[in-house]
Design an enzyme around this catalytic site. Structure first.
Site, mmCIF file in Angstrom:
data_model
loop_
_atom_site.group_PDB
_atom_site.id
_atom_site.type_symbol
_atom_site.label_atom_id
_atom_site.label_comp_id
_atom_site.label_asym_id
_atom_site.label_seq_id
_atom_site.Cartn_x
_atom_site.Cartn_y
_atom_site.Cartn_z
ATOM 1 N N PHE A 1 46.327 39.934 31.547
ATOM 2 C CA PHE A 1 45.955 41.338 31.727
ATOM 3 C C PHE A 1 46.155 41.768 33.177
ATOM 4 C CE2 PHE A 1 43.246 39.837 28.255
ATOM 5 C CZ PHE A 1 43.283 40.880 27.341
ATOM 6 N N ASP A 2 46.622 42.991 33.350
ATOM 7 C CA ASP A 2 46.468 43.661 34.628
ATOM 8 C C ASP A 2 44.982 44.033 34.729
ATOM 9 O OD1 ASP A 2 47.190 45.197 36.983
ATOM 10 O OD2 ASP A 2 46.889 46.963 35.725
#
EC number: 3.6.1.1
Length: 216
Positions: free
Chosen positions: A8-9
């Site tokens: 994930f960002d």
């Protein structure tokens, strides 16, 4: 190939830091260049590294501008950061189901840890790759490759989730599947142009997508 890893960002993906980022840019730029920048002017600065952004504004003041930005960002962090619906429950469920989860962000580690603690997501992520850990930032594949290495995962078994083209192109460059989030400040159509494999309207959309991918 089944997916066993989700990267994930952070900003704009797991936690809503949009107002914090915009306010930090406006404070910094209006301190140094009064009345030259409005809200819409700083939207393109969301995504690239601070160094890249400030280099284009004033090469001679890059470190000064970064210091000013980070100080304001740090001081106003907890009052301006908000949660996104279904994020906590989705990440919790991914861990429960045995997925490896990691974060790949262009932020400095100190503010990353503040955001994860505030959102209570810190308990779920064993691997967090920040700008302090790499030479190249997304969309270069290095940050994703580092996270995959630390998680002992292969690119073809991983999915990268993000709100910016740096995340989608970074995933493509590293050889992962990609999922864009429609709640990006830049708008759904902006991300669709980069041809992510999936588009999420809420984070919980990830669960049926992964279930379908791993069934086939």
């Amino acid at each position: 190939m089944k997916i066993n890893t989700v990267l994930f960002d952070l900003d704009g993906t797991l936690i809503n830091t949009n107002e914090l980022i915009i306010s930090s840019f406006l404070h910094t730029l209006n301190t140094y260049y009064p009345d030259q920048y409005k809200r819409e002017d700083v939207l393109p600065f969301i995504g690239p590294s601070l160094h890249d952004t400030f280099s284009k504004i004033d090469e001679s003041k890059v470190e000064e501008l970064i210091t000013s930005y980070r100080q304001f960002n740090h001081d106003h962090h907890d009052e301006l950061v908000e949660e996104y619906e279904t994020v906590y429950e989705t990440v919790q469920e991914l861990k429960k189901q045995g997925y490896k989860v990691g974060i790949v962000t262009t932020k400095a580690r100190q503010t990353v840890e503040m955001g994860l603690k505030l959102s209570k997501l810190d308990e779920f992520f064993d691997v967090v790759v920040t700008i302090d850990d790499v030479e190249h930032v997304k969309p270069h594949p290095e940050p994703l490759q580092k996270a995959l290495q630390l998680l002992d995962a292969k690119p073809e078994e991983a999915l990268m989730v993000g709100d910016n083209h740096h995340d989608i192109v970074g995933g493509q460059n590293a050889g992962t599947k990609t999922a864009a989030v429609s709640w990006t400040l830049k708008g759904r159509a902006y991300l669709e142009a980069y041809k992510p494999d999936f588009m999420l309207d809420k984070m919980s959309d990830l669960l049926p997508i992964l279930s379908d991918m791993n069934r086939s």
